[in-house]
Each structure stands twice: as C-alpha cells, then as structure tokens.
Scaffold this active site. Structure first.
Site, PDB file in Angstrom:
ATOM      1  N   SER A 282       0.856  -1.183   0.000  1.00  0.00           N
ATOM      2  CA  SER A 282       0.000   0.000   0.000  1.00  0.00           C
ATOM      3  C   SER A 282       0.889   1.230   0.000  1.00  0.00           C
ATOM      4  CB  SER A 282      -0.898   0.016   1.246  1.00  0.00           C
ATOM      5  OG  SER A 282      -1.540   1.274   1.396  1.00  0.00           O
TER       6      SER A 282
ATOM      7  N   TYR B   9      -1.709  -1.334  10.384  1.00  0.00           N
ATOM      8  CA  TYR B   9      -1.799  -1.440   8.931  1.00  0.00           C
ATOM      9  C   TYR B   9      -0.594  -0.765   8.267  1.00  0.00           C
ATOM     10  CZ  TYR B   9      -3.617  -1.016   4.176  1.00  0.00           C
ATOM     11  OH  TYR B   9      -3.772  -1.084   2.813  1.00  0.00           O
TER      12      TYR B   9
END
Length: 259
Positions: free
Chosen positions: A149, A163
């Site tokens: 990401s 995350y």
C-alpha cells in the site's frame, strides 16, 4: 523476443483474497491473459461465486478457507498442492486493516493485521517454495507479487497503526526475499496501490468524486489499472524486475513526498 510479452498463457497462479476488491481485479486480468487461476478467500460463497463468474473468460478455481497466520498459510499450500505440483505466480493479496486511537488501540487489532498482512505472505511463500522452484527457470522465472500500500511508503494521518507498519514491513520483506529468491529464478516484487474502490477502501468506493480531488490524476483506480500492473510483473514483460515495489496510485505518494 517481443511476441506474447504480456501473455500468461499456460501459467498457474494463486491469488489470496481473490474473491473481491484488488484480488478480484488481478484474478480477472490473469484469467483473461490466459492463466489458470486459483483464488482463495475466507468466505466460501463469495469465493465460489467469483470463480464461477471469472470462469466465463477462462479457468478460475475457488479454494475457500482462512489462510491467516502460519497455520492458515500451510493449510492453503497443502490444499493447492492437491491440485498442482508447480506454481508460476503467487499473489499475496489478502489483507486486513484496523483503526483506533493510540491509547485505545487493542492487541487484537495489532495481531490480526500483522498476522494476515506480513506473517501469512512469508509462510505461504515458504510453504510453496518447492512449487515455485519447480516452475522456475532462467527463461521463465516464477513470480511472487506482494500487495502492499502507499501507506507503507508515506504517512496517512488515519490512526491505522498496525496497517501502516505491516505494509511498510511487506515492502521491506519484498526486497529481502527478492535478493534471496532471484538466485532460484523466482522474482519477488510488490504493488503499492492507492485509492481503489473495494470493500476495504469503502471511502474510495462510496465517495469516488471526493477522493478523486486528492489524487493528482483526478480519479480513483480502475480494475484495469490494477490488472495491468499485476500482468506486467507476472509476465515476460516483468522478468527483469526484482525486489521492487510498483506504485499504482495516480500520483498520491509523490504528492505526499514519499520519494
């Protein structure tokens, strides 16, 4: 040399989290490019339905199950190896996110995200190492593609601590594995997506116009954007890419000053 540069005909792929979102985008791209694709997801009905839909374009087989953690990764590998002895392309896409204020962030939110986003890819690669080696050759390397990401490259101000750490970790792990496994004709790379409409990114899905205002390209990602990047890395076109992370975000990470 340039014939079938982006073809995946005759190759076998396994995509975790392949029933929806980015995983489904990649799965459809691979099926349409000629690969025999296995998809896995925790929710069996969704996994089976997606495999049935994608089978209209080629071959897509569902392997539903929970692949999280080392045990889940080993179980998935065993299930896959009941069908195939070689694996040309492994896409580690299954992921989780968790958000909570710093003082309230729970251990469960930390462990769930780290287990699925970092531990599972590593131990799935380990469990399928033999199958990847069996498919690999100097003329046609096997491929491992980790879905990271842009939040692993630059700071998102949302309080998604585990995350962000997990995606930064998988980017670095990709570099380390890339150097190690290239010796065996296995190329390890990663993709860092930005805003794509998915169940994980509900804001991009439900408020695309608003999100697009913060994207230099002026839009959120489309399925073909993700499929194109994944096909590039998996095909002959990406055979000289090792350990790198391809950023597919319309320029957001550049705007954040990640590079």
């Amino acid at each position: 040399m340039f014939d079938n540069l982006f073809s995946l005909k005759g190759r076998v792929a396994l995509i975790t989290g392949g029933s929806r979102g980015i995983g489904e985008m990649i799965a459809e791209g691979y099926v349409r490019a000629g690969a025999k694709v296995y998809i896995t997801a925790r929710k069996a009905p969704e996994c089976l339905a997606t495999a049935e839909r994608l089978s209209e374009f080629g071959t897509c087989i569902a392997l539903p199950g929970d692949a999280s953690g080392a045990d889940g990764a080993k179980a998935l590998a065993a299930k896959f190896l009941e069908h195939e002895s070689k694996l040309d392309i492994l896409v580690n896409n299954a992921g989780a996110a968790w958000g909570a204020p710093l003082d309230e962030f729970p251990e469960s939110g930390w462990d769930k995200v780290m287990d699925l986003n970092v531990k599972t890819p590593f131990f799935l690669i380990q469990a399928l190492h033999g199958a990847l080696k069996a498919a690999a050759s100097p003329q046609q390397p096997a491929k491992v593609i980790n879905i990271a990401s842009i939040d692993g490259l630059s700071v998102n101000m949302m309080e998604t601590y585990s995350y962000a750490a997990s995606k930064s970790g998988i980017i670095h792990l990709t570099k380390r594995l890339g150097l190690e496994m290239a010796k065996e004709n296995i190329n390890v790379t990663a993709i860092a997506p930005g805003a794509f409409a998915s169940s994980m990114n509900k804001v991009a899905r439900d408020h695309a116009d608003m999100v697009s205002q913060g994207v230099p390209s002026g839009r959120v990602g489309e399925p073909s954007d993700m499929a194109g990047a994944a096909i590039f890395l998996a095909s002959r076109a990406g055979d000289y890419v090792v350990g790198s992370t391809v950023v597919v975000d319309g320029g957001v990470a550049q705007a954040r000053g990640a590079f």
